[in-house]
Design an enzyme around this catalytic site. Structure first.
Site, PDB file in Angstrom:
ATOM      1  N   ASP A 123      32.443   0.522  22.859  1.00 11.91           N
ATOM      2  CA  ASP A 123      31.935  -0.689  23.596  1.00 11.91           C
ATOM      3  C   ASP A 123      32.937  -1.202  24.508  1.00 11.91           C
ATOM      4  OD1 ASP A 123      29.656  -0.237  22.228  1.00 11.91           O
ATOM      5  OD2 ASP A 123      29.517  -2.155  21.218  1.00 11.91           O
ATOM      6  N   ASP A 124      32.336  -1.723  25.730  1.00 12.13           N
ATOM      7  CA  ASP A 124      33.074  -2.723  26.561  1.00 12.13           C
ATOM      8  C   ASP A 124      33.912  -2.007  27.745  1.00 12.13           C
ATOM      9  OD1 ASP A 124      32.041  -4.538  24.922  1.00 12.13           O
ATOM     10  OD2 ASP A 124      34.161  -5.253  24.181  1.00 12.13           O
ATOM     11  N   HIS A 173      28.411  -8.659  29.861  1.00 13.17           N
ATOM     12  CA  HIS A 173      28.946  -9.155  28.416  1.00 13.17           C
ATOM     13  C   HIS A 173      28.431 -10.521  27.890  1.00 13.17           C
ATOM     14  CE1 HIS A 173      31.403  -8.414  24.772  1.00 13.17           C
ATOM     15  NE2 HIS A 173      30.892  -7.215  25.022  1.00 13.17           N
ATOM     16  N   HIS A 191      35.800   0.115  20.296  1.00  8.23           N
ATOM     17  CA  HIS A 191      36.058  -0.695  21.689  1.00  8.23           C
ATOM     18  C   HIS A 191      36.939  -0.016  22.482  1.00  8.23           C
ATOM     19  CE1 HIS A 191      34.122  -3.634  19.105  1.00  8.23           C
ATOM     20  NE2 HIS A 191      33.300  -4.069  19.844  1.00  8.23           N
TER      21      HIS A 191
END
Length: 203
Positions: A32-33, A87, A171
């Site tokens: 993620d991210d 986000h 992440h």
């Protein structure tokens, strides 16, 4: 804090994807991210080293900043998913604003996979978004974002719970990089030692 998702939470959102069938000897790594040039290329190289495929839930702002890196993720055979444009947290945000943020990212990412940031999504938001996206959660979270943990602890969080069919969260962000750099190779070694394969998510 548990690294496995409580069964009660799964029952509240039965339409979400929490794991895959246990009968297949495969796991599903997710990141993620990203994408971030400080982290994502290293992740891609690690995955190549272990002949592993994964799914990257990308933030629209980062795709906008680093479009060539986003394309490289896909070029290396990995799946991509929507992790919103900014986000955004669903709780306390009007549904229209939340959906709009995700749709902006969708124009760039072009995926039917969605992972809500922080897992903070209301039932109304989930109902609206489920009409257009497959909402993918997880069965194990490494907690690599927790600066009170070491990379070794993050790898243990995954390995001690690891079963076929698990969806695992890491992440590819600057904040998580120190723990990720230590934990991911250990987890990939363990997966290989169990003769498991790492698959991308295709729904």
């Amino acid at each position: 804090m548990k690294v496995k998702v409580p069964k009660l939470i799964k029952r509240l959102y039965p339409g979400f994807v929490w794991h895959f069938p246990r009968g297949e000897n495969a796991v599903y790594l997710t990141f993620d991210d990203g994408p971030r040039p400080e982290v994502t290329p290293w992740v891609l190289d690690q995955l190549d080293k272990y002949q592993a495929k994964a799914t990257f839930f990308c933030i629209g702002k980062n795709v906008e900043l680093f479009p060539e890196l986003f394309e490289e993720v896909k070029r290396r055979g990995h799946a991509v998913g929507n992790h919103s444009y900014s986000h955004i947290k669903g709780w306390g945000v009007p549904t229209g604003d939340y959906v709009r943020d995700i749709d902006i990212a969708s124009d760039m990412i072009k995926s039917n996979l969605l992972r809500p940031p922080y897992a903070r999504i209301t039932p109304t938001q989930a109902r609206v978004l489920s009409e257009r996206y497959k909402i993918v959660m997880w069965s194990i979270i490494s907690r690599d974002y927790n600066r009170k943990l070491s990379g070794e602890q993050c790898s243990r969080n995954v390995i001690r719970e690891l079963e076929p069919g698990d969806i695992i969260v890491f992440h590819d962000s600057i904040k998580c990089a120190p723990n990720l750099f230590e934990a991911l190779p250990v987890v990939l070694d363990e997966i290989r030692s169990r003769n498991m394969t790492c698959r991308r998510i295709d729904l």
